[in-house]
Enzyme design. Structure first.
Site, PDB file in Angstrom:
ATOM      1  N   GLY A  11       0.880  -1.117  -0.035  1.00 42.63           N
ATOM      2  CA  GLY A  11      -0.211   0.322  -0.076  1.00 42.63           C
ATOM      3  C   GLY A  11       0.457   0.748   0.039  1.00 42.63           C
ATOM      4  CG  ASN A 110       5.140  -5.457   8.874  1.00 43.42           C
ATOM      5  OD1 ASN A 110       5.456  -5.440   9.755  1.00 43.42           O
ATOM      6  ND2 ASN A 110       3.161  -4.656   9.366  1.00 43.42           N
ATOM      7  CG  ASP A 140      -1.271   0.324   8.197  1.00 41.21           C
ATOM      8  OD1 ASP A 140      -1.972   0.923   8.604  1.00 41.21           O
ATOM      9  OD2 ASP A 140      -1.299  -0.795   7.303  1.00 41.21           O
ATOM     10  CG  MET A 186      -6.799   2.843   4.946  1.00 39.70           C
ATOM     11  SD  MET A 186      -5.871   2.782   3.367  1.00 39.70           S
ATOM     12  CE  MET A 186      -6.447   2.953   1.960  1.00 39.70           C
ATOM     13  N   GLY A 187      -6.178   0.744   8.664  1.00 42.44           N
ATOM     14  CA  GLY A 187      -5.444  -0.414   9.983  1.00 42.44           C
ATOM     15  C   GLY A 187      -6.525  -1.025  10.452  1.00 42.44           C
ATOM     16  NE  ARG A 188      -5.230  -6.066   6.788  1.00 39.06           N
ATOM     17  CZ  ARG A 188      -6.736  -7.175   6.080  1.00 39.06           C
ATOM     18  NH1 ARG A 188      -7.700  -7.806   6.306  1.00 39.06           N
ATOM     19  NH2 ARG A 188      -6.662  -6.329   4.756  1.00 39.06           N
ATOM     20  CE1 TYR A 293      -7.398   1.817  -3.054  1.00 37.60           C
ATOM     21  CE2 TYR A 293      -7.315   2.972  -4.450  1.00 37.60           C
ATOM     22  CZ  TYR A 293      -7.092   1.851  -4.080  1.00 37.60           C
ATOM     23  OH  TYR A 293      -7.297   0.577  -4.416  1.00 37.60           O
ATOM     24  CG  LEU A 294     -10.077  10.230  -0.844  1.00 31.52           C
ATOM     25  CD1 LEU A 294     -11.355  10.921  -0.520  1.00 31.52           C
ATOM     26  CD2 LEU A 294      -9.390  10.581  -2.002  1.00 31.52           C
ATOM     27  NE  ARG A 296      -3.278   3.780  -0.006  1.00 31.80           N
ATOM     28  CZ  ARG A 296      -3.939   1.624  -1.022  1.00 31.80           C
ATOM     29  NH1 ARG A 296      -3.282   1.272   0.761  1.00 31.80           N
ATOM     30  NH2 ARG A 296      -3.768   1.443  -2.065  1.00 31.80           N
TER      31      ARG A 296
END
Length: 401
Positions: A11, A110, A140, A186-188, A293-294, A296
């Site tokens: 990403g 990662n 992230d 975002m942020g899994r 997307y905006l 990042r």
């Protein structure tokens, strides 16, 4: 003389191309050692396919636009490699041999560091002289053994401003209209991005009032109780939520039912899930914003601190490689908050790959639905300063391959 290759993976961010510029500038400073800087188009895929360009053959004014250009100027990828992919690895090293490449710089997070480590290990296996250095990148902020990552500061700035403006909006309309605003980030697995919305409160406290992060399980009853209390106290409620929050049974609230190319569960629309809960349980309508997307790629409001550090990360990658350092990733070490100061270092690629840095417990409030002053002290320096791109006809000028 020998050549180097640089590629981008995973990403993207609003400052990843600034790291590319750092690599380029340091190589130009050492043109007696490295003749050409090749770029792999679409990450490791371009290297395997010998789909390369020579960056230092392009016009310097165009190259300088990389500092201000968001996303991946050269194309990224989500290619998952293993040592069992012998045929694919041989194609990569055929490209290295064909183009006399002895330096490989991989810019990613990662999974990308896992790929870089595999290239490093394979080079040792076949006794090919190759220096491999990873350049950190992820909005992230979840790479271990580094204080923070290029890309995080700018996205944190974008989200904090978005949370501030969205909170002001819902406040202005709450008397007889919608009273709840939800910003989905975002942020899994880690909540660094969602936590950054707390920076919206630095100058005046419009919100957010609730911050939901993956480090704490979502409890519907406690959540609803806090929403009701906030509505009673302020007349409106502003909420920031990570796409990766889970319930107390460890299930994602926003599992879309399929996986990405790395095997990760695809997530999305957790804001809508919360909105449904609020309507069903409290009868409250809510507005949901999903920057996607905006957040990042919002280069128009990037952090100057982030841009400068992204460039430095690229420069240090080359510097380390030229010193013979191999199989490492560039890291940041914080010296102090006031004044903010960092130094650069490196760590083994195999220490970084496939690990996650979570928000420390000491940064999270007791109720698990906000972050505290310790987090603010950590994150505040990372969003400092502005680095505006040049505008033409009212629109930014960006690099185009």
């Amino acid at each position: 003389m020998v050549n180097a290759v640089y590629a981008q993976s995973g990403g993207v961010t609003s400052v990843i191309n600034a790291s590319a510029l750092g690599v380029y500038r340091k190589i130009i400073d050492n043109k007696d050692t490295i003749e050409n800087l090749f770029i792999g188009i679409n990450g490791i895929n371009g290297i395997a396919e010998n789909n390369l360009i020579i960056l230092n053959s392009q016009d310097i004014d165009k190259i300088n636009l990389l500092e201000f250009t968001p996303s991946s100027a050269f194309g990224s990828c989500r290619k998952k490699l293993s040592l069992n992919d012998e045929g694919y690895l041989k194609k990569i090293f055929d490209t290295f041999k064909k183009n006399n490449i002895r330096y490989f710089f991989y810019n990613g997070g990662n999974d990308s560091m896992d790929t870089a480590n595999l290239i490093y290990e394979y080079s040792k296996k076949i006794k090919f002289d190759l220096k491999v250095i990873g350049i950190p990148k992820t909005i992230d902020n979840d790479l271990c053994f580094t204080d923070h990552t290029p890309g995080y500061g700018s996205t944190a700035k974008y989200l904090a401003i978005s949370a501030l403006e969205g909170s002001i909006d819902v406040k202005s309309m709450c008397y007889d209209s919608t009273r709840i605003f939800i910003l989905e980030t975002m942020g899994r697995h880690a909540g660094w991005l969602t936590a950054s919305t707390a920076l919206a409160r630095l100058n005046s406290d419009f919100g957010p009032h609730i911050i939901l992060i993956p480090e704490r399980a979502f409890n519907k009853e406690r959540f609803l109780m806090k929403v009701k209390k906030t509505l009673s106290e302020y007349g409106y409620c502003s909420i920031a939520v990570s796409e990766g929050i889970k319930d107390e049974q460890n299930n994602f609230l926003s599992d879309l039912g399929y996986n990405d190319n790395f095997g990760n569960t695809q997530l999305g629309f957790v804001g809508k899930t919360l909105s449904t809960i609020l309507m069903k349980e409290l009868g409250e309508k809510s507005h949901v914003a999903i920057p996607d997307y905006l957040q990042r790629s919002g280069r128009h409001i990037s952090s100057l601190c982030d841009v400068k550090e992204a460039i430095k990360a690229g420069e240090y990658a080359v510097e380390y490689a030229l010193k013979g350092i191999n199989g490492k990733m560039v890291t940041f070490k914080r010296i102090s908050n006031k004044p903010y100061e960092i130094t650069f270092d490196y760590i083994d690629l195999n220490m970084i790959a496939n690990q996650t840095k979570f928000i420390p417990d000491e940064y999270i409030t007791e109720d698990g639905m906000d972050v505290n002053e310790k987090f603010i002290e950590y994150a505040k320096p990372l969003i400092k300063g502005e680095s505006y791109p040049e505008y033409k006809n009212g629109i930014p000028l960006y690099y185009k391959l």
